[in-house]
Design a protein around this motif. Sequence first.
Motif, short mmCIF file in Angstrom:
data_model
loop_
_atom_site.label_atom_id
_atom_site.label_comp_id
_atom_site.label_asym_id
_atom_site.label_seq_id
_atom_site.Cartn_x
_atom_site.Cartn_y
_atom_site.Cartn_z
N ASN A 183 -0.35 4.28 6.17
CA ASN A 183 -0.58 3.02 6.88
C ASN A 183 0.66 2.13 6.85
O ASN A 183 1.01 1.49 7.85
CB ASN A 183 -1.76 2.27 6.26
N ILE A 184 1.30 2.07 5.70
CA ILE A 184 2.51 1.24 5.55
C ILE A 184 3.61 1.75 6.50
O ILE A 184 4.25 0.96 7.21
CB ILE A 184 3.00 1.26 4.09
N LEU A 234 3.67 -0.59 -1.47
CA LEU A 234 5.02 -0.77 -0.92
C LEU A 234 6.02 -1.12 -2.02
O LEU A 234 7.12 -0.57 -2.06
CB LEU A 234 5.00 -1.86 0.16
N ASP A 235 5.64 -2.05 -2.89
CA ASP A 235 6.54 -2.44 -3.98
C ASP A 235 6.92 -1.25 -4.84
O ASP A 235 8.07 -1.14 -5.30
CB ASP A 235 5.89 -3.52 -4.84
N GLU A 257 -1.57 8.14 -0.80
CA GLU A 257 -1.08 8.78 0.42
C GLU A 257 -1.64 8.08 1.66
O GLU A 257 -0.93 7.91 2.66
CB GLU A 257 -1.48 10.26 0.42
N PHE A 258 -2.91 7.66 1.58
CA PHE A 258 -3.53 6.94 2.69
C PHE A 258 -2.82 5.61 2.94
O PHE A 258 -2.45 5.29 4.08
CB PHE A 258 -5.01 6.70 2.39
N LEU A 314 0.13 -6.37 6.15
CA LEU A 314 -0.23 -5.45 5.07
C LEU A 314 -1.33 -6.05 4.19
O LEU A 314 -1.32 -7.24 3.90
CB LEU A 314 0.98 -5.11 4.21
N SER A 315 -2.24 -5.20 3.74
CA SER A 315 -3.27 -5.64 2.81
C SER A 315 -2.65 -5.83 1.42
O SER A 315 -1.55 -5.32 1.15
CB SER A 315 -4.39 -4.61 2.73
#
Length: 211
Positions: free
Chosen positions: A187-188, A158-159, A182-183, A150-151
Amino acid sequence: MTTNPAPSTIHIVDDDADVRDGLAWLLDSRGHHVRTWAQGEALLEHVRGLQGHWTHSVVLLDMRMAPLDGQQVFDQLKALACPWPVLFLTGHGDVGMAVAAVKNGAWDFLEKPFQDNVLVDRVAQALAAVQADMGANQEVHRLRYALASLSPREREVLDQLIQGHYNKNIADTLGITQRTVEFHRANIFEKMGVSSAIELAHKLGRLESRE
């Protein structure tokens, strides 16, 4: 129709061609599948290409190499959440570094010159350990790799997600647009292999319980 699993592989990383060839011949003669690498970066590129779909493998890693030395390669393997046992091959002057690496998670080290049978036995022990571990923890390793991929911005999103925040709240908190949230969210979910924030929270909870 079922397919046979990929064979277990011993990865030999050494910038000395004679050492690589000698070790490859020895392990091949004992029935092991072997791949050799002249530089650590080549192995790392191979590992990145696996994208967390780990094979049963062991790494024999020379401590003194260039441009990346063995310790640097080991550190990057850990950063990629690679579960393969690493057995360092060291000269006398590198023993202190090898001991420190073992304390930091390396499988073991062997000081040159070493006996062939000792090396083969250590490799067999490491391979048995990784096969047992990966059979029980394949999903854990995949999740660790996914997290490592993850970037920084995706980690921030995510947090927020696992705290139950909605996209609009996340956008306001991070100072980005809702469309950008949303993008990153999509991806996550793709990287982590989930379809909802609740499923994501459950998987991360199971991962934390294994730490």
